[in-house]
Enzyme design. Structure first.
Site, PDB file in Angstrom:
ATOM      1  N   HIS A   1      79.576 158.543  76.149  1.00 28.21           N
ATOM      2  CA  HIS A   1      80.389 157.725  75.235  1.00 28.21           C
ATOM      3  C   HIS A   1      81.048 158.557  74.132  1.00 28.21           C
ATOM      4  O   HIS A   1      81.436 158.020  73.094  1.00 28.21           O
ATOM      5  CB  HIS A   1      79.534 156.609  74.638  1.00 28.21           C
TER       6      HIS A   1
ATOM      7  N   ALA B   1      59.843 156.011  71.520  1.00 25.31           N
ATOM      8  CA  ALA B   1      60.123 157.304  72.160  1.00 25.31           C
ATOM      9  C   ALA B   1      59.476 158.457  71.399  1.00 25.31           C
ATOM     10  O   ALA B   1      58.902 159.367  71.996  1.00 25.31           O
ATOM     11  CB  ALA B   1      61.630 157.515  72.247  1.00 25.31           C
TER      12      ALA B   1
ATOM     13  N   ASN C   1      60.351 152.296  76.177  1.00 28.09           N
ATOM     14  CA  ASN C   1      61.014 151.309  75.332  1.00 28.09           C
ATOM     15  C   ASN C   1      59.954 150.343  74.785  1.00 28.09           C
ATOM     16  O   ASN C   1      59.059 149.951  75.539  1.00 28.09           O
ATOM     17  CB  ASN C   1      62.028 150.518  76.183  1.00 28.09           C
TER      18      ASN C   1
ATOM     19  N   CYS D   1      93.265 163.979  69.837  1.00 32.19           N
ATOM     20  CA  CYS D   1      94.667 163.574  69.724  1.00 32.19           C
ATOM     21  C   CYS D   1      94.937 162.399  70.649  1.00 32.19           C
ATOM     22  O   CYS D   1      94.505 162.401  71.809  1.00 32.19           O
ATOM     23  CB  CYS D   1      95.591 164.728  70.078  1.00 32.19           C
TER      24      CYS D   1
ATOM     25  N   GLY E   1      64.995 154.355  75.496  1.00 30.37           N
ATOM     26  CA  GLY E   1      65.675 153.712  74.372  1.00 30.37           C
ATOM     27  C   GLY E   1      67.027 153.116  74.676  1.00 30.37           C
ATOM     28  O   GLY E   1      67.945 153.209  73.871  1.00 30.37           O
ATOM     29  N   THR E   2      67.156 152.505  75.846  1.00 28.51           N
ATOM     30  CA  THR E   2      68.398 151.792  76.134  1.00 28.51           C
ATOM     31  C   THR E   2      68.088 150.375  76.621  1.00 28.51           C
ATOM     32  O   THR E   2      67.102 150.161  77.328  1.00 28.51           O
ATOM     33  CB  THR E   2      69.276 152.526  77.172  1.00 28.51           C
ATOM     34  N   SER E   3      68.927 149.420  76.245  1.00 33.06           N
ATOM     35  CA  SER E   3      68.737 148.029  76.680  1.00 33.06           C
ATOM     36  C   SER E   3      69.225 147.844  78.109  1.00 33.06           C
ATOM     37  O   SER E   3      69.071 146.774  78.686  1.00 33.06           O
ATOM     38  CB  SER E   3      69.511 147.104  75.738  1.00 33.06           C
TER      39      SER E   3
ATOM     40  N   CYS F   1      97.842 164.319  73.353  1.00 32.44           N
ATOM     41  CA  CYS F   1      97.523 165.494  74.181  1.00 32.44           C
ATOM     42  C   CYS F   1      96.009 165.693  74.331  1.00 32.44           C
ATOM     43  O   CYS F   1      95.581 166.640  75.005  1.00 32.44           O
ATOM     44  CB  CYS F   1      98.174 166.746  73.605  1.00 32.44           C
TER      45      CYS F   1
ATOM     46  N   GLU G   1      60.420 147.371  74.165  1.00 31.49           N
ATOM     47  CA  GLU G   1      60.723 146.059  74.738  1.00 31.49           C
ATOM     48  C   GLU G   1      61.059 146.190  76.223  1.00 31.49           C
ATOM     49  O   GLU G   1      61.539 147.238  76.662  1.00 31.49           O
ATOM     50  CB  GLU G   1      61.926 145.425  74.016  1.00 31.49           C
TER      51      GLU G   1
HETATM   52  N1  APR Z   1      61.996 154.085  71.047  1.00 28.79           N
HETATM   53  C1  APR Z   1      62.490 153.680  72.251  1.00 28.79           C
HETATM   54  N2  APR Z   1      63.304 152.608  72.412  1.00 28.79           N
HETATM   55  C2  APR Z   1      63.605 151.893  71.302  1.00 28.79           C
HETATM   56  C3  APR Z   1      63.105 152.228  70.024  1.00 28.79           C
HETATM   57  C4  APR Z   1      62.261 153.377  69.921  1.00 28.79           C
HETATM   58  N3  APR Z   1      61.753 153.777  68.758  1.00 28.79           N
HETATM   59  N4  APR Z   1      63.571 151.308  69.119  1.00 28.79           N
HETATM   60  C5  APR Z   1      64.358 150.429  69.829  1.00 28.79           C
HETATM   61  N5  APR Z   1      64.359 150.771  71.138  1.00 28.79           N
HETATM   62  C6  APR Z   1      65.065 150.127  72.247  1.00 28.79           C
HETATM   63  C7  APR Z   1      65.341 148.646  72.070  1.00 28.79           C
HETATM   64  O1  APR Z   1      64.246 147.864  72.482  1.00 28.79           O
HETATM   65  C8  APR Z   1      66.560 148.447  72.972  1.00 28.79           C
HETATM   66  O2  APR Z   1      66.162 148.124  74.295  1.00 28.79           O
HETATM   67  O3  APR Z   1      66.327 150.737  72.365  1.00 28.79           O
HETATM   68  C9  APR Z   1      67.239 149.816  72.973  1.00 28.79           C
HETATM   69  C10 APR Z   1      68.560 149.893  72.236  1.00 28.79           C
HETATM   70  O4  APR Z   1      69.473 149.095  72.919  1.00 28.79           O
HETATM   71  P1  APR Z   1      70.993 148.975  72.430  1.00 28.79           P
HETATM   72  O5  APR Z   1      71.012 148.736  70.988  1.00 28.79           O
HETATM   73  O6  APR Z   1      71.645 147.989  73.327  1.00 28.79           O
HETATM   74  O7  APR Z   1      71.580 150.442  72.663  1.00 28.79           O
HETATM   75  P2  APR Z   1      72.129 151.123  74.007  1.00 28.79           P
HETATM   76  O8  APR Z   1      71.388 150.662  75.193  1.00 28.79           O
HETATM   77  O9  APR Z   1      72.183 152.569  73.760  1.00 28.79           O
HETATM   78  O10 APR Z   1      73.636 150.549  74.061  1.00 28.79           O
HETATM   79  C11 APR Z   1      74.475 151.031  75.052  1.00 28.79           C
HETATM   80  O11 APR Z   1      76.366 149.917  74.120  1.00 28.79           O
HETATM   81  O12 APR Z   1      77.161 149.296  72.160  1.00 28.79           O
HETATM   82  C12 APR Z   1      77.395 150.117  73.194  1.00 28.79           C
HETATM   83  O13 APR Z   1      78.454 152.210  73.288  1.00 28.79           O
HETATM   84  C13 APR Z   1      77.359 151.545  72.731  1.00 28.79           C
HETATM   85  O14 APR Z   1      76.177 153.405  73.707  1.00 28.79           O
HETATM   86  C14 APR Z   1      76.068 152.048  73.344  1.00 28.79           C
HETATM   87  C15 APR Z   1      75.895 151.168  74.549  1.00 28.79           C
END
Ligand code: APR
Length: 239
Positions: free
Chosen positions: A120, A230, A212, A128, A186-188, A131, A214
């Site tokens: 991302h 994490a 995660n 730019c 750490g991603t949803s 270009c 959650e």
């Molecule tokens: N360690 C691990 N995971 C964690 C922690 C932690 N300390 N704290 C929160 N989380 C988890 C949450 O439970 C959630 O599932 O990290 C996740 C964050 O999710 P999002 O906020 O949706 O972030 P992400 O998945 O990176 O979003 C993806 O969406 O908004 C766009 O471009 C933006 O890159 C981003 C993309």
């Protein structure tokens, strides 16, 4: 939190490892996540996916810069956490190590990670609008306009409604197809194509581990789910 003997052995023996990170890996550094925890980021009354959109670059580029300048100033005060440092340590521990991030905060690089596949973009760069010449803002201010063609600069991040940087996903997908062990940290797992990488790894026979606090839509696909932060989970892995 229990790490299975199978995973410990795999971690000790693996040659090809891929790590995909999201906003959660930076949460313990003080970076707000986008979705985890139930609320979403808002800027001057605009939801983040409105101010962070291609349409807004067309309509009001100065407003976009104001939002990203605010975020960059906020990030400048923050430092990597144990999760970033652990991942940086792993890069020299495997024959082929790949770090793919959705984060634009630059904290992986600040922790010493090299060759980070940034799906991302990066908030510490300007680009730019014509270009695509890129300008680092780590040490210096961005120029008023492109020094090559004179056109306007924009944040070098992928905004809503935009394609990923050319080749970034293709390289990440190729590495996912080849890896033996895939960590999703750490991603949803709601935003594609990034969330598709663990599925590619799984489909190619990799052992997929989610870290995660959650559950996510990806949890049921994973071979192992480590429910926790994490910064607390990753340092438990020794090699
Ligand atoms: N360690 C691990 N995971 C964690 C922690 C932690 N300390 N704290 C929160 N989380 C988890 C949450 O439970 C959630 O599932 O990290 C996740 C964050 O999710 P999002 O906020 O949706 O972030 P992400 O998945 O990176 O979003 C993806 O969406 O908004 C766009 O471009 C933006 O890159 C981003 C993309």
């Amino acid at each position: 939190m229990h790490i299975s003997a199978e995973l410990r052995q795999l971690f000790a023996r693996a040659n090809r490892v891929l790590v995909l990170t999201g906003a959660g890996v930076s949460a313990e550094s003080g970076v707000p996540t986008f979705r985890g925890g139930g609320n979403t980021a808002v800027w001057k009354g605009m939801p983040f996916d409105v101010i962070s959109s291609a349409e807004m670059v067309e309509r009001d580029l100065p407003a976009v810069w104001e939002w990203f300048d605010y975020r960059r100033d906020f990030l400048a005060e923050l430092t990597p956490n144990p999760a970033h440092y652990e991942i940086a340590r792993w890069q020299d521990s495997f024959v082929e190590f790949t770090l793919v991030t959705q984060n634009i905060d630059g904290l992986h690089q600040k922790a010493g990670s090299r060759e980070v596949i940034e799906l991302h973009g990066n908030i510490w760069r300007a680009r730019c609008t014509t270009c695509s010449t890129a300008y680092s803002m780590v040490e210096e201010q961005r120029p008023e306009a492109c020094l090559e063609c004179g056109d306007l600069l924009r944040p070098d991040v992928v905004l809503f409604g935009e394609m990923l940087p050319p080749g970034a996903f293709e390289l990440a997908a190729a590495r996912a197809r080849a890896c033996e062990l895939c960590f999703v940290v750490g991603t949803s797992a709601l935003v594609y194509p990034a969330a598709g990488l663990p599925e590619i790894a799984k489909g190619a026979g990799a052992y997929v581990v989610e870290v995660n606090p959650e559950r996510t839509p990806l949890s049921s696909l994973c071979d192992e789910v480590l429910t926790g932060k994490a910064g607390e989970m990753l340092p438990l892995f020794q090699r």
